[in-house]
Design an enzyme around this catalytic site. Structure first.
Site, PDB file in Angstrom:
ATOM      1  N   GLY A 177      30.575  36.640   0.476  1.00  0.00           N
ATOM      2  CA  GLY A 177      31.911  36.579  -0.137  1.00  0.00           C
ATOM      3  C   GLY A 177      31.882  35.562  -1.270  1.00  0.00           C
ATOM      4  O   GLY A 177      32.839  34.821  -1.500  1.00  0.00           O
ATOM      5  N   ARG A 213      37.704  32.921  -2.970  1.00  0.00           N
ATOM      6  CA  ARG A 213      38.205  31.529  -3.056  1.00  0.00           C
ATOM      7  C   ARG A 213      37.340  30.592  -2.219  1.00  0.00           C
ATOM      8  O   ARG A 213      36.869  29.564  -2.702  1.00  0.00           O
ATOM      9  CB  ARG A 213      39.666  31.453  -2.567  1.00  0.00           C
ATOM     10  CG  ARG A 213      40.698  31.841  -3.591  1.00  0.00           C
ATOM     11  CD  ARG A 213      42.097  31.845  -2.986  1.00  0.00           C
ATOM     12  NE  ARG A 213      42.216  32.928  -2.022  1.00  0.00           N
ATOM     13  CZ  ARG A 213      42.640  34.152  -2.318  1.00  0.00           C
ATOM     14  NH1 ARG A 213      43.034  34.425  -3.528  1.00  0.00           N
ATOM     15  NH2 ARG A 213      42.690  35.093  -1.408  1.00  0.00           N
ATOM     16  N   GLY A 227      34.454  32.000   9.353  1.00  0.00           N
ATOM     17  CA  GLY A 227      35.787  31.479   9.059  1.00  0.00           C
ATOM     18  C   GLY A 227      36.800  32.594   8.866  1.00  0.00           C
ATOM     19  O   GLY A 227      38.003  32.337   8.805  1.00  0.00           O
ATOM     20  N   THR A 232      39.495  35.367   9.150  1.00  0.00           N
ATOM     21  CA  THR A 232      40.615  35.495  10.098  1.00  0.00           C
ATOM     22  C   THR A 232      41.134  36.941  10.089  1.00  0.00           C
ATOM     23  O   THR A 232      40.703  37.759   9.280  1.00  0.00           O
ATOM     24  CB  THR A 232      41.754  34.528   9.745  1.00  0.00           C
ATOM     25  OG1 THR A 232      42.213  34.828   8.413  1.00  0.00           O
ATOM     26  CG2 THR A 232      41.305  33.088   9.814  1.00  0.00           C
ATOM     27  N   ASN A 261      40.252  27.842  11.855  1.00  0.00           N
ATOM     28  CA  ASN A 261      40.382  26.690  10.953  1.00  0.00           C
ATOM     29  C   ASN A 261      39.191  25.767  11.178  1.00  0.00           C
ATOM     30  O   ASN A 261      38.966  25.306  12.283  1.00  0.00           O
ATOM     31  CB  ASN A 261      41.687  25.937  11.202  1.00  0.00           C
ATOM     32  CG  ASN A 261      41.971  24.930  10.101  1.00  0.00           C
ATOM     33  OD1 ASN A 261      41.176  24.016   9.881  1.00  0.00           O
ATOM     34  ND2 ASN A 261      43.080  25.088   9.412  1.00  0.00           N
ATOM     35  N   MET A 262      38.436  25.527  10.111  1.00  0.00           N
ATOM     36  CA  MET A 262      37.197  24.757  10.221  1.00  0.00           C
ATOM     37  C   MET A 262      37.423  23.270   9.950  1.00  0.00           C
ATOM     38  O   MET A 262      36.473  22.500   9.908  1.00  0.00           O
ATOM     39  CB  MET A 262      36.175  25.277   9.201  1.00  0.00           C
ATOM     40  CG  MET A 262      35.725  26.695   9.466  1.00  0.00           C
ATOM     41  SD  MET A 262      34.378  26.670  10.652  1.00  0.00           S
ATOM     42  CE  MET A 262      34.175  28.410  10.951  1.00  0.00           C
ATOM     43  N   HIS A 302      51.467  30.052   3.479  1.00  0.00           N
ATOM     44  CA  HIS A 302      50.231  30.159   2.698  1.00  0.00           C
ATOM     45  C   HIS A 302      50.521  30.784   1.333  1.00  0.00           C
ATOM     46  O   HIS A 302      51.581  31.378   1.127  1.00  0.00           O
ATOM     47  CB  HIS A 302      49.202  31.041   3.418  1.00  0.00           C
ATOM     48  CG  HIS A 302      48.469  30.328   4.507  1.00  0.00           C
ATOM     49  ND1 HIS A 302      48.979  30.208   5.772  1.00  0.00           N
ATOM     50  CD2 HIS A 302      47.273  29.685   4.508  1.00  0.00           C
ATOM     51  CE1 HIS A 302      48.131  29.530   6.529  1.00  0.00           C
ATOM     52  NE2 HIS A 302      47.085  29.189   5.793  1.00  0.00           N
ATOM     53  N   LYS A 324      47.241  35.767   0.462  1.00  0.00           N
ATOM     54  CA  LYS A 324      46.730  35.878   1.835  1.00  0.00           C
ATOM     55  C   LYS A 324      47.115  37.232   2.414  1.00  0.00           C
ATOM     56  O   LYS A 324      48.265  37.667   2.271  1.00  0.00           O
ATOM     57  CB  LYS A 324      47.280  34.731   2.697  1.00  0.00           C
ATOM     58  CG  LYS A 324      46.716  34.748   4.098  1.00  0.00           C
ATOM     59  CD  LYS A 324      46.882  33.417   4.789  1.00  0.00           C
ATOM     60  CE  LYS A 324      46.310  33.458   6.195  1.00  0.00           C
ATOM     61  NZ  LYS A 324      44.869  33.695   6.216  1.00  0.00           N
ATOM     62  N   THR A 383      45.008  29.975  11.686  1.00  0.00           N
ATOM     63  CA  THR A 383      45.343  28.630  12.161  1.00  0.00           C
ATOM     64  C   THR A 383      46.591  28.656  13.040  1.00  0.00           C
ATOM     65  O   THR A 383      46.641  27.989  14.072  1.00  0.00           O
ATOM     66  CB  THR A 383      45.574  27.690  10.956  1.00  0.00           C
ATOM     67  OG1 THR A 383      44.402  27.704  10.163  1.00  0.00           O
ATOM     68  CG2 THR A 383      45.887  26.280  11.403  1.00  0.00           C
TER      69      THR A 383
END
Ligand code: NAD
Length: 269
Positions: A7, A11, A97, A99, A123-124, A155, A159, A166
């Site tokens: 990816g 972003r 990561g 979602t 959420n990392m 957000h 998104k 999260t």
């Protein structure tokens, strides 16, 4: 540790390429974009604003994973599913990561983790994972007959999944604290004549707009008082730093599906 960013034009992908460049102990081994993406064939460093780094963005994950040690994956559920099998085959660490994964996606990832070291988290970052521990404690302490729990998130307008990973992570922490299953006790949308709130449920509210990186609040609402626990993310590098930390942590672990709580030493297991 030789890391692949998939990816790469996204972003998070671009934030990761910039980060990996500056963190000791890791190098960018390859960068992969979606087949057909205009970024395939371009220099990854240049796209990420670092200047040329000689890593040309490809579209073949298998070739990219071949001599790598780990992959940082913030893409889409379908892509992550596909990459979980490939990363397991290549015996490399897979940091997820992404979602918005369905129950079926989660099952595919869990199956891959029988052979692979996978760290997956909605959420990392350190802050939200710490918050989840506090939310679990608060939910355990506050009687569901007297306290309602609502999770509010906002957000940026691009998104695509809701509620955010999260928000679900925080809802799950609250459910754990109450010893209930989140899926069968959550209210994810309210519209129209909904009737009064059902006692013991965990509610979600989703806002979208502008360029907001991530705002989350868990609201414990009682009679005459509320307790609110919040987190604001202002820079997505916090997620990238967590992902790199997770990759370095997972490197010498046994195959399995781990969370950021394990990486950060916050797990009560
Ligand atoms: P984005 O849309 O900017 O980036 C996703 C990228 O994946 C896109 O460039 C897309 O082209 C690429 N992609 C799709 N299919 C691909 C394929 N087959 N091969 C290679 N690349 C492919 O989105 P984003 O804001 O970077 O977020 C990505 C994901 O990460 C989302 O699910 C988001 O919710 C999640 N996220 C998680 C955290 C966390 O801490 N866990 C933090 C931020 C974002």
């Amino acid at each position: 540790m030789k890391l692949v960013v998939v990816g790469a034009a996204g972003r998070m992908g671009q934030a990761l390429i910039r980060l990996v460049h500056g963190i000791e102990g890791v190098t960018l081994h390859a960068a992969v974009a979606r087949p057909g993406s205009p970024f395939v064939g371009k220099d990854a460093g240049e796209i990420a604003g670092l200047g040329p780094n000689g890593i040309i963005i490809g579209d073949d994950p298998l070739a990219a994973f071949l001599h790598a040690d780990g992959v940082l994956d913030f893409t889409t559920p379908a892509t992550t599913n596909e990459f979980a099998a490939l990363a397991a085959q290549a015996r490399i660490v897979h940091i997820i990561g992404t979602t918005g994964c369905s129950v079926e996606d989660e099952a595919t990832i869990a199956a891959a983790a029988r052979h692979a070291r996978i760290v997956k988290s909605g959420n990392m970052g350190l802050g939200v994972n710490l918050l989840s521990v506090l939310v679990e404690q608060a939910a355990r302490a506050l009687d569901p007959a007297d306290w309602d729990i609502e999770v509010l998130e906002m957000h940026h307008k691009r998104k695509v999944d809701a509620p955010s990973g999260t928000a679900l992570l925080l809802g799950d922490a609250a459910a754990r604290g109450r010893d209930i299953d989140l899926a069968s006790n959550s209210v994810r949308v309210r519209d129209g004549h909904t009737g009064p709130r059902k006692q013991g449920t965990i509610g979600f509210a989703t806002l979208r707009g502008g360029s907001i990186v991530g705002e989350h609040s868990v609201i414990f609402a009682g009679e005459g008082e509320t307790v609110t626990m919040s987190h604001s993310a202002t820079d997505r590098t916090i997620f990238g730093r967590g992902a790199v930390k997770a990759a370095l942590w997972a490197r010498d672990k046994k195959p399995g599906l781990y969370s950021m709580l394990d990486v950060l030493g916050l797990s009560s297991k």
